[in-house]
Write an enzyme that holds these catalytic residues in place. Sequence first.
Site, PDB file in Angstrom:
ATOM      1  CG  HIS A 105      -2.087   0.920   1.105  1.00 53.15           C
ATOM      2  ND1 HIS A 105      -2.049   2.247   1.471  1.00 53.15           N
ATOM      3  CD2 HIS A 105      -3.346   0.690   0.670  1.00 53.15           C
ATOM      4  CE1 HIS A 105      -3.242   2.789   1.283  1.00 53.15           C
ATOM      5  NE2 HIS A 105      -4.050   1.872   0.798  1.00 53.15           N
ATOM      6  CG  PHE A 106      -0.783   2.189  -3.055  1.00 55.52           C
ATOM      7  CD1 PHE A 106      -1.649   1.194  -3.466  1.00 55.52           C
ATOM      8  CD2 PHE A 106      -1.283   3.289  -2.407  1.00 55.52           C
ATOM      9  CE1 PHE A 106      -3.026   1.323  -3.254  1.00 55.52           C
ATOM     10  CE2 PHE A 106      -2.652   3.412  -2.190  1.00 55.52           C
ATOM     11  CZ  PHE A 106      -3.525   2.432  -2.603  1.00 55.52           C
TER      12      PHE A 106
END
Length: 151
Positions: free
Chosen positions: A49-50
């Site tokens: 993420h991410f």
Amino acid sequence: MVLGIKEIMEILPHRYPILLVDGVLELELGKRIVGIKNVSMNEPVFQGHFPGFPLMPGVYILEAMAQVGGILMIKSLNLEIGKYAVVFAGIDEARFKKPVYPGDQLYMELEVISLKKTLSKMKGTAKVKDEVVCQAILYAAARELKDLQRT
């Protein structure tokens, strides 16, 4: 610091990787609490993420706020430590204003709206520096740990 990590780990049943409170700076029993979370790139959530542009997920911000509120509930209601856990009962009016990045320090202030073992309601605000990143109304209930185990 009012409560350090050792005291927090005595109060909350959470452990790595989901213990999201590093300290408590202010505590007014039955009224309010201010906790901190040091956001580190070493946290496993940032692997996905991410990749390439890590952001703290909103649900993690809400969970961190809820854990701070749980400390306030347990301390204010004088619940037996190690016997109770505070669990989410609902979220209203959650708003995410700005992203939270690795390296940030998240300040979370929760103010009691109503405080009961069966259902508490708190207004939460999370900030990085002096900028609001998240606001929400959080509902929680205290449950005995033995009642939370699947049989």
